[in-house]
Structure formats: C-alpha cells, structure tokens
Scaffold this motif. Structure first.
Motif: not given
Length: 174
Positions: A7-14, A20-26, A33-36
C-alpha cells in the motif's frame, strides 16, 4: 506488514505521479509508469481497488482519503455491510460474481444474491462484473438472480449498461 508495504508503494507512486505531472515536459524524462498514473493522481480517473471483505473495503476508503484519489471497489461482495460509507464517500462498486457462495459462514445463503439490491437501496452506484472475460456470458444471469432476490428489474438493466459506463467514465460517449 507485507500488505502495508505494498500500500505504501502505491501511495508513493501516486505522490511521484503528482510531482511528475507538475514538472514541465521539457524538463523531464518520459516515465510511462508515472505518466499512466497522472490521471489517477489528478483525480480525473479512478483507481480500481479489489476488495471483497467489509474490512478491506474500509481500508480501501481510508487509503483513498489518505492518497487523495478516487476509487472504484472491484468485487465488493460485502459492500452492503458498508453501503452507508460508500454512499457518503460517493464510491461506486463493480460487483464480483453474485453467483458465488456467501463470503461469511454465518451469512444468509442468498447474501451475494441480495448484494446488488441492498446497494441499490442504499443509493450506491454499482455495476455487475463477472470476475474476468471467461465469465462474461454469465452477466445476464448475475443480474437475473439479483432481480429474483430484490433488485428492481430496470435498475439491473442500468447496472449492466449506463451505470457500468458511468463508473468507467464513458457514459457521455455511449
């Protein structure tokens, strides 16, 4: 301990997906995995959580609150026991096979047959599932036995069609 670690691994992944989503694409390397997981982390898509026992369902709801994600309970044969919690948190259920034996020794022999009707009565959004593609042919029977044990016929039809599409996020397209 092993379950808690998973469960902790899933929380860490989220959490990593949010970052990841807040980091500019460039400025970031593509991590599929993170994009999904980004739609889940941002609340645009639910996380599907397998849980049948009422205690597991409560744990899944607590996890969703901690992680800040939307969930859908998969299986949920004991979901009627926590229906008020599911309704309050607006958590849908994709019922596992209602043609299965009751999950508890002291349960009524028709407990699984009644599960859909009890969820409907409590106002919980649900759909029928078949526990895998091998049993898809049984879907009408899942609904039929639920109707025989208290579920409204029209509600059973919705659970196989529109409500299933709603849970999957495609109701506006079908």
């Amino acid at each position: 301990k092993e379950r808690d670690a998973r469960v902790q691994r899933v929380e860490d992944l989220i959490a990593r997906a949010r970052s990841y989503s807040k980091t500019p694409v460039a400025e970031r390397a593509t991590d599929w995995n993170l994009a999904a997981m980004v739609p889940v982390a941002e609340g645009r898509q639910p996380l599907f959580v397998a849980a049948n026992a009422d205690s597991d369902i409560r744990e899944a709801v607590a996890f969703a609150d901690r992680a800040g994600v939307k969930i859908v309970i998969m299986g949920g044969l004991e979901a009627p026991l926590v229906a008020s919690l599911l309704k309050a948190k607006d958590i849908p259920v994709v019922l596992g096979s209602v043609l299965a034996l009751p999950t508890r020794e002291d349960a009524h022999h028709a407990a699984t047959y009644r599960a859909a009707g009890e969820l409907a009565q409590a106002g919980v959004l649900f759909a029928f599932g078949t526990d895998g593609a091998d049993n898809n042919r049984l879907l009408p029977y899942e609904a039929a036995i639920s109707v025989a044990w208290g579920l409204d016929r029209n509600r059973a039809l919705r659970a196989m069609t529109l409500d299933a599409a709603t849970i999957l996020g495609g109701a506006d397209r079908v």
